[in-house]
Design an enzyme around this catalytic site. Structure first.
Site, PDB file in Angstrom:
ATOM      1  CG  ASP A 144      -1.772   1.339   1.494  1.00 15.28           C
ATOM      2  OD1 ASP A 144      -2.553   1.630   0.706  1.00 15.28           O
ATOM      3  OD2 ASP A 144      -1.255   2.020   2.271  1.00 15.28           O
ATOM      4  CE  LYS A 151      -2.081   5.206   0.994  1.00 12.21           C
ATOM      5  NZ  LYS A 151      -2.333   4.816   2.264  1.00 12.21           N
TER       6      LYS A 151
END
Lengths: 366, 366
Positions: free
Chosen positions: B222, B226
């Site tokens: 994750d 980003k």
């Protein structure tokens, strides 16, 4: 998609104005969505919409060589004549003049977008502010003022987004003055003692962090103006008073009453040591409670109060631990952000970051 | 100024999607610049551009009662037919689907603006990302993805503004995962000991802060996604590698190699205590140096490196002092922000703030 380039006129070519022009001209002309067509300083003016200004090395000399005197009503007519449904025009006010700010309703009413770091219009008389809103709403021209609070930091835009998307603002609190930030970061670290208040102010002045007359910082008006801008941006129903001007903010000045009206900055700093004991006592009292002193601004939406002044914060609070240099820090307490606020922090003054805030706004017109 | 209202189609009506729809419909219809004309869930679809959806109390039932199955190619045709020079159309992808993300180039190519918190497209294959950029550039339709990093926090927009105004990004570093933030804020406070790593993960999972299978957080993907989005937004010349996908980020997973591939979340948390000693040792080592452990992401533009992993920070650093709960914190080190970075902090996950980030983007189309 061949939209015509946006015409840009700049009023004010001082530190921020010059930096803005240089940032604007550093966008490669081939890809730039802007034509810089006009410059106005306090003594000269240049208007050439058929042959835009493109050289960051020669614009100053070109402006100095111009025979035209500044004439804002002439400029208004020239710019208004260029506005059309397919042609946007933006006026960038890089002054801090009230006289220039008073013209925003005229410009907006003529369809000219207004972008500025000048706090005067949005923090001054409520009537001026309301006529700006009305003119913008009628013509569709926009006024953008990100750089009025926190310079290039995303403060005004963040607040506008929170409000526009339906969040409820509970409280905004922050250190909004780079000068006040520096002074209290140096003066009050949590220890019971430290440098004398007057010596911190003297050094800040020598470093250029204060106005030439430090009373212009210590009176808290700069903070009160920024709070007024933020409070007026909170448009959802709230018990906040409609501030008639920044003077309606409850502002606790740091100027010792005995030094009010001291005519020069030099005399002011010479007189300040007499009052060091008062500030030292406040610092010692705060320290006893495990707290530091910070000059903060608060828009307390929930309790309908807008205030600026010295407050105490625990040594573990971000205003004590995270803040340094002359940084601003702003906390948004909102319904959606619940127990922990949204925080923005960083340099909140200086020509480069202020000009960047202005250019960022201008890019929103593209 | 009577611009036609922007047609809005929503794909994905889960937690974020439902919240987004409710926020959108809470704008009073009289002043709303939007017409919500289409909803698509995993099982149903609703399209009604002549009679827009306006009721936040009945849209769920209306969608459930629809006889139409989801059909994204039909939706594409219907939306594309509405696009005109005077009529904007926006598709909001509130899914986390790769299949939906793969359609962005088609939508953008048809002039449909795409707004999303879905990280898949912008952090996936470079080819998809490049075709999105190309399609948007050709048609003029915009893709906006503020909510992909930090949810409603001004992160992507701030970075875009910094880049667009000519600032040079030196380094971006931050705690980008609310889950990782919570885990290490609890686990590593600066003290030599504290709760067992496995117990912190177990509690985080019980509170709903982790994915059902905590390995889906602890693998760091994750964060890598980003970072990929941010790195690709830094478009000025830099030694940064062109990331082929988020898999090219140097990601130091926290999953003990022995637990790789553990099929269920329950089995994973049951197996984790065996490895508590390793984490405790790292915490004790950091504490000896006056440091805490934080799982951070770094886009080191200057040194051309993008990495995610556990790093040590002094107990006086904002990642230690200012961070709490499951907050994100992001620092932008840039040329203009010099010695002290621009910092944004706050909740970086949750339906309300994510939907707000999406709606904030949609408002930029007005």
């Amino acid at each position: 998609m061949s939209t015509p380039k946006i015409y840009v006129a700049v009023v004010g070519v001082g530190l921020v104005g010059s930096e803005f022009i240089n940032q604007l001209l550093s966008i490669p002309p081939a890809t730039s969505p802007f034509h810089l067509i006009s410059l106005t300083s306090s003594t000269r003016a240049l208007f050439s919409h058929t042959s835009p200004i493109t050289s960051s090395s020669s614009w100053k000399a070109d402006l100095a060589a111009s025979a035209d005197r500044p004439d804002l009503s002439k400029l208004t007519k020239e710019l208004a004549a260029l506005v059309s449904p397919s042609q946007k025009v933006a006026l960038i006010d890089n002054t801090s003049s009230e006289d220039v700010a008073a013209l925003y309703p005229v410009w907006l009413g003529s369809g000219i977008n207004v972008i500025t770091p000048n706090k005067k219009a949005f923090s001054g008389d409520l009537a001026l502010y309301q006529s700006i809103i009305a003119a913008s709403s009628k013509s569709g021209a926009r006024f953008l003022n990100e750089a009025t609070v926190g310079a290039g930091l995303p403060v005004v835009g963040t607040l506008k987004d929170l409000v526009a998307t339906g969040d409820k603002i509970v409280k905004i609190e922050g250190v909004f003055s780079g000068t006040m930030s520096y002074i209290f970061n140096e003066f009050s670290t949590g220890a019971a003692d430290g440098p004398a208040f007057s010596s911190v102010v003297r050094i800040a002045r020598e470093k250029g962090y204060t106005e030439p007359h430090p009373a212009d910082d210590l009176n808290g008006f700069d903070v009160a103006r920024k709070l007024t801008i933020l409070a007026r941006t909170v448009t959802h129903s709230s018990p906040l008073p409609a501030l008639q001007s920044f003077a309606a903010v409850q502002t606790a000045s740091l100027i010792p009453p005995e030094l009010e009206g001291t005519p020069t900055g030099d005399a002011f700093v010479d007189g300040l040591p007499t009052f060091d004991g008062r500030f030292a006592q406040m610092r010692a009292d705060a320290s006893k409670e495990g707290q530091v002193l910070r000059f903060v601004g608060v828009v307390d939406v929930k309790n309908g109060q807008v205030r600026a002044g010295l407050e105490k914060y625990p040594v573990t609070h971000p205003f004590a631990t995270s803040l340094g240099g002359s940084d601003n820090i702003i906390m948004f307490h909102t319904e959606r952000y619940g127990a922990r606020p949204l925080i923005v922090q960083g340099a909140g003054a200086g020509a480069a970051v202020t000009a960047m805030g202005v250019l960022g706004d201008l890019l929103k017109l593209v």
